[in-house]
Design a protein around this motif. Structure first.
Motif, PDB file in Angstrom:
ATOM      1  N   LEU A  59       0.823  -1.208   0.000  1.00 53.79           N
ATOM      2  CA  LEU A  59       0.000   0.000   0.000  1.00 53.79           C
ATOM      3  C   LEU A  59       0.860   1.262   0.000  1.00 53.79           C
ATOM      4  CD1 LEU A  59      -2.794  -1.067   2.503  1.00 53.79           C
ATOM      5  CD2 LEU A  59      -3.162  -0.381   0.117  1.00 53.79           C
ATOM      6  N   LEU A  60       1.951   1.222   0.744  1.00 50.79           N
ATOM      7  CA  LEU A  60       2.791   2.414   0.878  1.00 50.79           C
ATOM      8  C   LEU A  60       3.795   2.566  -0.256  1.00 50.79           C
ATOM      9  CD1 LEU A  60       3.535   2.356   4.731  1.00 50.79           C
ATOM     10  CD2 LEU A  60       1.808   3.699   3.513  1.00 50.79           C
ATOM     11  N   ARG A  61       4.220   1.466  -0.846  1.00 49.88           N
ATOM     12  CA  ARG A  61       5.293   1.535  -1.832  1.00 49.88           C
ATOM     13  C   ARG A  61       4.854   1.351  -3.274  1.00 49.88           C
ATOM     14  NH1 ARG A  61      10.318  -1.732   1.101  1.00 49.88           N
ATOM     15  NH2 ARG A  61      10.363  -0.477   3.013  1.00 49.88           N
ATOM     16  N   THR A  62       3.591   1.015  -3.489  1.00 50.67           N
ATOM     17  CA  THR A  62       3.092   0.864  -4.859  1.00 50.67           C
ATOM     18  C   THR A  62       1.780   1.627  -5.006  1.00 50.67           C
ATOM     19  OG1 THR A  62       1.634  -1.069  -4.549  1.00 50.67           O
ATOM     20  CG2 THR A  62       4.006  -1.492  -4.775  1.00 50.67           C
ATOM     21  N   GLU A  63       1.327   1.728  -6.223  1.00 53.04           N
ATOM     22  CA  GLU A  63       0.032   2.353  -6.506  1.00 53.04           C
ATOM     23  C   GLU A  63      -0.982   1.310  -6.951  1.00 53.04           C
ATOM     24  OE1 GLU A  63       0.688   5.464  -9.317  1.00 53.04           O
ATOM     25  OE2 GLU A  63       1.919   6.662  -7.949  1.00 53.04           O
ATOM     26  N   GLN A  64      -0.731   0.077  -6.632  1.00 54.78           N
ATOM     27  CA  GLN A  64      -1.649  -0.995  -7.014  1.00 54.78           C
ATOM     28  C   GLN A  64      -3.006  -0.804  -6.344  1.00 54.78           C
ATOM     29  OE1 GLN A  64       0.076  -4.785  -6.069  1.00 54.78           O
ATOM     30  NE2 GLN A  64       1.921  -4.429  -7.289  1.00 54.78           N
ATOM     31  N   PRO A  65      -4.095  -1.136  -7.033  1.00 50.91           N
ATOM     32  CA  PRO A  65      -5.429  -1.061  -6.423  1.00 50.91           C
ATOM     33  C   PRO A  65      -5.528  -1.999  -5.220  1.00 50.91           C
ATOM     34  CG  PRO A  65      -5.584  -1.343  -8.802  1.00 50.91           C
ATOM     35  CD  PRO A  65      -4.151  -1.570  -8.447  1.00 50.91           C
ATOM     36  N   VAL A  66      -6.399  -1.648  -4.297  1.00 47.66           N
ATOM     37  CA  VAL A  66      -6.593  -2.470  -3.093  1.00 47.66           C
ATOM     38  C   VAL A  66      -6.984  -3.894  -3.470  1.00 47.66           C
ATOM     39  CG1 VAL A  66      -8.028  -2.797  -1.039  1.00 47.66           C
ATOM     40  CG2 VAL A  66      -7.144  -0.519  -1.609  1.00 47.66           C
ATOM     41  N   SER A  67      -7.802  -4.048  -4.513  1.00 51.67           N
ATOM     42  CA  SER A  67      -8.234  -5.388  -4.928  1.00 51.67           C
ATOM     43  C   SER A  67      -7.052  -6.235  -5.391  1.00 51.67           C
ATOM     44  CB  SER A  67      -9.277  -5.288  -6.045  1.00 51.67           C
ATOM     45  OG  SER A  67      -8.753  -4.590  -7.155  1.00 51.67           O
ATOM     46  N   THR A  68      -6.106  -5.605  -6.081  1.00 53.83           N
ATOM     47  CA  THR A  68      -4.918  -6.328  -6.547  1.00 53.83           C
ATOM     48  C   THR A  68      -4.040  -6.742  -5.371  1.00 53.83           C
ATOM     49  OG1 THR A  68      -4.936  -5.091  -8.622  1.00 53.83           O
ATOM     50  CG2 THR A  68      -2.871  -6.192  -8.013  1.00 53.83           C
ATOM     51  N   ILE A  69      -3.876  -5.842  -4.423  1.00 52.26           N
ATOM     52  CA  ILE A  69      -3.076  -6.146  -3.238  1.00 52.26           C
ATOM     53  C   ILE A  69      -3.727  -7.258  -2.427  1.00 52.26           C
ATOM     54  CG2 ILE A  69      -2.271  -5.219  -1.019  1.00 52.26           C
ATOM     55  CD1 ILE A  69      -1.838  -2.545  -2.434  1.00 52.26           C
ATOM     56  N   ALA A  70      -5.032  -7.204  -2.300  1.00 56.83           N
ATOM     57  CA  ALA A  70      -5.758  -8.246  -1.571  1.00 56.83           C
ATOM     58  C   ALA A  70      -5.486  -9.621  -2.172  1.00 56.83           C
ATOM     59  CB  ALA A  70      -7.254  -7.951  -1.576  1.00 56.83           C
ATOM     60  N   ALA A  71      -5.569  -9.698  -3.501  1.00 51.19           N
ATOM     61  CA  ALA A  71      -5.335 -10.981  -4.172  1.00 51.19           C
ATOM     62  C   ALA A  71      -3.888 -11.441  -4.004  1.00 51.19           C
ATOM     63  CB  ALA A  71      -5.674 -10.853  -5.657  1.00 51.19           C
ATOM     64  N   SER A  72      -2.954 -10.485  -3.978  1.00 43.37           N
ATOM     65  CA  SER A  72      -1.531 -10.841  -3.898  1.00 43.37           C
ATOM     66  C   SER A  72      -1.127 -11.353  -2.521  1.00 43.37           C
ATOM     67  CB  SER A  72      -0.664  -9.638  -4.277  1.00 43.37           C
ATOM     68  OG  SER A  72      -0.694  -8.645  -3.277  1.00 43.37           O
ATOM     69  N   VAL A  73      -1.973 -11.133  -1.515  1.00 47.84           N
ATOM     70  CA  VAL A  73      -1.672 -11.660  -0.175  1.00 47.84           C
ATOM     71  C   VAL A  73      -2.675 -12.733   0.256  1.00 47.84           C
ATOM     72  CG1 VAL A  73      -0.431  -9.613   0.584  1.00 47.84           C
ATOM     73  CG2 VAL A  73      -2.897  -9.751   0.961  1.00 47.84           C
ATOM     74  N   GLY A  74      -3.326 -13.348  -0.745  1.00 46.47           N
ATOM     75  CA  GLY A  74      -4.114 -14.541  -0.459  1.00 46.47           C
ATOM     76  C   GLY A  74      -5.589 -14.360  -0.194  1.00 46.47           C
ATOM     77  N   PHE A  75      -6.160 -13.182  -0.497  1.00 45.78           N
ATOM     78  CA  PHE A  75      -7.595 -12.952  -0.271  1.00 45.78           C
ATOM     79  C   PHE A  75      -8.341 -12.951  -1.598  1.00 45.78           C
ATOM     80  CE2 PHE A  75      -5.708 -11.335   3.569  1.00 45.78           C
ATOM     81  CZ  PHE A  75      -6.632 -11.601   4.567  1.00 45.78           C
ATOM     82  N   SER A  76      -9.375 -13.759  -1.694  1.00 45.13           N
ATOM     83  CA  SER A  76     -10.193 -13.780  -2.904  1.00 45.13           C
ATOM     84  C   SER A  76     -11.212 -12.657  -2.904  1.00 45.13           C
ATOM     85  CB  SER A  76     -10.913 -15.134  -3.034  1.00 45.13           C
ATOM     86  OG  SER A  76     -11.697 -15.394  -1.874  1.00 45.13           O
ATOM     87  N   SER A  77     -11.532 -12.130  -1.712  1.00 48.67           N
ATOM     88  CA  SER A  77     -12.500 -11.042  -1.587  1.00 48.67           C
ATOM     89  C   SER A  77     -11.821  -9.780  -1.057  1.00 48.67           C
ATOM     90  CB  SER A  77     -13.639 -11.438  -0.640  1.00 48.67           C
ATOM     91  OG  SER A  77     -14.403 -10.302  -0.277  1.00 48.67           O
ATOM     92  N   PRO A  78     -11.831  -8.682  -1.823  1.00 52.22           N
ATOM     93  CA  PRO A  78     -11.239  -7.436  -1.328  1.00 52.22           C
ATOM     94  C   PRO A  78     -11.980  -6.885  -0.114  1.00 52.22           C
ATOM     95  CG  PRO A  78     -12.347  -7.089  -3.434  1.00 52.22           C
ATOM     96  CD  PRO A  78     -12.314  -8.556  -3.209  1.00 52.22           C
ATOM     97  N   PHE A  79     -13.273  -7.207   0.012  1.00 52.42           N
ATOM     98  CA  PHE A  79     -14.056  -6.727   1.153  1.00 52.42           C
ATOM     99  C   PHE A  79     -13.600  -7.437   2.443  1.00 52.42           C
ATOM    100  CE2 PHE A  79     -16.792  -6.331  -2.614  1.00 52.42           C
ATOM    101  CZ  PHE A  79     -16.980  -4.960  -2.612  1.00 52.42           C
ATOM    102  N   GLN A  80     -13.375  -8.731   2.332  1.00 57.84           N
ATOM    103  CA  GLN A  80     -12.871  -9.481   3.488  1.00 57.84           C
ATOM    104  C   GLN A  80     -11.477  -8.971   3.875  1.00 57.84           C
ATOM    105  OE1 GLN A  80     -11.935 -13.577   2.717  1.00 57.84           O
ATOM    106  NE2 GLN A  80     -12.033 -14.171   4.884  1.00 57.84           N
ATOM    107  N   PHE A  81     -10.649  -8.703   2.871  1.00 58.35           N
ATOM    108  CA  PHE A  81      -9.313  -8.169   3.123  1.00 58.35           C
ATOM    109  C   PHE A  81      -9.394  -6.825   3.834  1.00 58.35           C
ATOM    110  CE2 PHE A  81      -6.230  -5.044   1.457  1.00 58.35           C
ATOM    111  CZ  PHE A  81      -5.086  -5.490   2.107  1.00 58.35           C
ATOM    112  N   SER A  82     -10.240  -5.927   3.338  1.00 62.67           N
ATOM    113  CA  SER A  82     -10.341  -4.586   3.928  1.00 62.67           C
ATOM    114  C   SER A  82     -10.799  -4.652   5.377  1.00 62.67           C
ATOM    115  CB  SER A  82     -11.311  -3.725   3.104  1.00 62.67           C
ATOM    116  OG  SER A  82     -10.799  -3.503   1.804  1.00 62.67           O
TER     117      SER A  82
END
Length: 295
Positions: free
Chosen positions: A254-277
């Motif tokens: 989040l701090l070092r890239t401009e990737q969307p939250v949904s992309t970051i969520a998927a990259s750390v093992g979450f299929s749902s961005p809402f669950q990740f948030s």
């Protein structure tokens, strides 16, 4: 139909089972011959075929004789010297592997010197077989003599097919070593460090939607037992460790890239961005967007 399946793969992280050849050789030493080094990036095993000598490593000195082997892990300094009255003839093999390799542990456990059950003549032939790949003169040689091969003669392994061949012959050597050690020296096989293996698996697979049950299945142990040994080793459960690893990795992205939250969520093992948030806010006290804005 005929077939088989490697069950060891299902019990152990694949990276722990990898062995890659670096170099090998054989030497008949002069009285008092010595060799030392500060550190090597590969693991090193010497097998003493005849004679005796001493090994100095990690602040200890070992007397080593024929029928034994000594192990110097990667990143470790070592110094060894042939006896002045009964100089050794040894063969060695250098290889890359994970420091937690179960194959090395089956041979040495936590020790640096061990008795080898594989007969010395067979051991010598297996090493000569590896050397034959690059030195055809050794095709029918069963025992090395420095009078026949004076000086230091090294040949590079450069062609892809030879890289594969030397590695396959090295693996055959390890197979014979472990087979004979298991038959004659069952006490040398140590109990697996499940906590360490579980942590290594989580570290490599946290970006996948894994569960603790998956980790336990890989190690073939009960999840409750896994939680017990993991907490005893690291002060937290595997689930707590996995959650913290994912959250800390997500915060960095989040701090070092401009990737969307949904992309970051998927990259750390979450299929749902809402669950990740929701989990992120519970962990850090801020939503992912607010965390990124706060910087």
């Amino acid at each position: 139909m005929l077939g088989n399946r490697d069950l060891l793969i299902h019990r152990t992280a694949v990276s722990l089972l990898s062995l890659q050849f670096n170099h090998c050789g054989i030497q008949e030493c002069s009285p008092g011959y010595q060799y030392g080094f500060y550190m090597k990036p590969y693991h090193l095993i010497h097998f003493v075929l005849k004679g005796s000598g001493t090994l100095e490593t990690e602040g200890r000195t070992y007397n080593v004789r024929a029928g034994q082997a000594f192990y110097i892990p990667s990143g470790t300094s070592g110094h060894y010297q042939a006896s002045r009255t009964d100089p050794w003839k040894y063969t060695w093999i250098g290889f890359f592997c994970d420091s937690r390799s179960p194959f090395v542990e089956m041979l040495f456990g936590k020790d640096r010197v061990t008795d080898i059950c594989l007969p010395p003549d067979e051991l010598e032939r297996l090493i000569l077989s590896i050397l034959t790949v690059t030195d055809p003169r050794l095709q029918n040689v069963r025992s090395y003599s420095r009078n026949e091969y004076p000086g230091e003669q090294f040949f590079p392994v450069s062609q892809p097919e030879k890289c594969l061949e030397v590695n396959s012959r090295m693996l055959h050597l390890f197979a014979r070593l472990i087979e004979t050690q298991a038959c004659h020296c069952p006490s040398s096989i140590r109990e697996k460090d499940y906590a360490q293996d579980a942590r290594a698996f989580i570290d490599s697979c946290y970006s996948e939607p894994i569960k603790i049950q998956d980790v336990a299945d890989v190690l073939h142990i009960h999840p409750n037992y896994l939680c017990s040994v993991f907490k005893a080793a690291y002060g937290q459960t595997p689930r707590e460790y996995l959650k913290a690893l994912r959250m800390e990795r997500a915060s960095t992205l989040l701090l070092r890239t401009e990737q969307p939250v949904s992309t970051i969520a998927a990259s750390v093992g979450f299929s749902s961005p809402f669950q990740f948030s929701a989990m992120f806010k519970k962990y850090f006290g801020l939503s992912p967007a607010a965390y990124r804005k706060e910087g």
